[in-house]
Design an enzyme around this catalytic site. Structure first.
Site, PDB file in Angstrom:
ATOM      1  N   GLY A  55       0.664  -1.359   0.011  1.00  0.00           N
ATOM      2  CA  GLY A  55       0.031  -0.063   0.090  1.00  0.00           C
ATOM      3  C   GLY A  55       0.886   1.295   0.048  1.00  0.00           C
ATOM      4  N   CYS A  56       2.269   1.220  -0.376  1.00  0.00           N
ATOM      5  CA  CYS A  56       3.137   2.221  -0.483  1.00  0.00           C
ATOM      6  C   CYS A  56       3.156   2.739  -1.760  1.00  0.00           C
ATOM      7  CB  CYS A  56       4.301   2.249   0.377  1.00  0.00           C
ATOM      8  SG  CYS A  56       4.102   2.398   2.049  1.00  0.00           S
ATOM      9  N   VAL A  57       2.987   4.003  -2.236  1.00  0.00           N
ATOM     10  CA  VAL A  57       3.436   4.432  -3.662  1.00  0.00           C
ATOM     11  C   VAL A  57       5.041   4.156  -3.907  1.00  0.00           C
ATOM     12  CG1 VAL A  57       3.429   6.404  -5.084  1.00  0.00           C
ATOM     13  CG2 VAL A  57       1.424   6.120  -3.323  1.00  0.00           C
TER      14      VAL A  57
END
Length: 142
Positions: A55-57
């Protein structure tokens, strides 16, 4: 001093207070980058899917190990600011027991004032990094 700070582990409380003294958003960013620069070199061999924060860019990796019943984290990111968030969390959580880490809530980010400076995706990234560290600590909880 707020009750949230009083309930935090000493290292995390120190970090929160340090950010509270930096009232200018630019200073907060500089401080965040400084935490990222303090991180130890992250082994390339540990940049695997099991260590990737979901869920991290940015590409963010976290590992955890146990030493004398204390959890020791290592981390890295390809983004300077996200790396700073990783550094801040590692500095604040390293050396705590799994139980201490698992019972923490990410509310302390509001106390730093960073939540107003972070973009929604970075704030979300912070939350995901924190949750990943808790999940890894949970594996060591006896």
């Amino acid at each position: 001093m707020s009750s949230i700070i009083n309930s935090l582990p000493p290292n995390l409380a120190k970090i929160v207070q340090r950010f509270q003294r930096a009232t200018d958003p630019k200073r907060r960013y500089e401080q965040l980058i400084w935490y990222g620069q303090k991180l130890k070199e992250f082994p390339e061999a540990d940049k695997i899917s099991e260590n990737k924060v979901p869920g991290c860019v940015s590409q963010v990796y976290i590992t955890a190990a146990l030493a004398d019943d204390k959890v020791i984290f290592q981390g890295d990111s390809d983004s300077q600011l996200t790396k700073g968030l990783v550094g801040l969390l590692i500095e604040g959580l390293n050396g705590l027991t799994a139980a201490e880490i698992v019972q923490l809530t990410p509310d302390f980010i509001q106390e730093t004032g960073l939540n107003v400076s972070l973009t929604p995706s970075r704030a979300n990234g912070f939350y995901n990094i924190f949750k990943t560290m808790q999940k890894k600590a949970l594996e060591y909880q006896s």
